[in-house]
Design an enzyme around this catalytic site. Sequence first.
Site, short mmCIF file in Angstrom:
data_model
loop_
_atom_site.label_atom_id
_atom_site.label_comp_id
_atom_site.label_asym_id
_atom_site.label_seq_id
_atom_site.Cartn_x
_atom_site.Cartn_y
_atom_site.Cartn_z
CE1 TYR A 253 32.48 54.30 59.97
CE2 TYR A 253 33.84 54.35 57.99
CZ TYR A 253 33.53 53.80 59.23
OH TYR A 253 34.28 52.76 59.73
CG HIS A 301 33.94 58.08 63.67
ND1 HIS A 301 33.28 57.55 62.59
CD2 HIS A 301 34.21 57.04 64.50
CE1 HIS A 301 33.15 56.25 62.77
NE2 HIS A 301 33.71 55.92 63.91
#
Length: 325
Positions: A253, A301
């Site tokens: 995400y 990430h």
Amino acid sequence: MVAFMRRLKALLLLPITGLLMLFISHHGGEEWWIALQQPFQPDDLSKCTCDKCISEGDEWFMAHFNQTVHPFLTRQSNVSAQNFLWWKRLQGDPNDLGTFRRAVDRVFQLFPSGKRLMGSGPRHCMSCSVVGNSENLQASHNGALIDLSDAVFRMNGAPTKDYEEDVGKKTTFHIMYPESAVDLADNSTHLVLVPFKTLDLYWLISAFTTGSIRFTYLPVKKKIKANKDLVMILNPEFIKYVYEIWLKNNGRYPSTGFLGLMLAIHICDEVNVFGFGADQNGNWRHYWEELKNKNLRTGVHSGREEYKLIQQLATKGKINFFPGR
């Protein structure tokens, strides 16, 4: 980036005293200082008065940019079942959509509901600085430049004290999640919560009331110092939009920093970006920390993809990027 660059030229040409007089003459006597202390009130986003507005032109940018996805959660937000299922997987949320909606209802019993970022009437060209936490801010001497923007975005544990010369001292929006939460010294700063699970909403309530939630998947602050009337919550659908449309599903995400950048792109006219990217050795570390793990990367990430998009946005003229040293 015309308005901001005009201010940059003024900063480069004027000594400190001259800069102060520029602000005083622009705002009128002592009114400039009073104005700087007021809570941020962005106006109608459709009334951009810049010579060049961020939402104009470029086929690639417009294929990604979706103004119909509202960045902030409100009592009226209708998070779809499909989007909720995606969001709840981010950190293994065991709750169902009904529990989430009840949590949203409870949040807006305590915090302002449906707070608008828009108003009527004309406004000036609003410039924003998004300040990441990269080590490359060190020795950048960009602090005064950052503070020239109308609004400044900071993320997570980012300190300003003792780092003002490089990172500035003004904060308009401080973006955080429970595990990264810090107290806000300025009563005019907006606390922007990035929720990754339903428990984060309950933590927000607890942090302003009983202090009963002290652990999520890590120990968290039981109480937080911030202006309750300026609390905002990022919409889970906005997080999903950034992840799917902009990042093309790279990483698990988006990082808080990249979400802050995309938020600025959606609510500002001009966006200036500082403090993103790895150091000279390819390590990702914060400007206020010593690097203990020499192989530190970006975890869940996709730092490389986010940085590549920042560079592309700069190439397209959508942001003004200051990569640092």
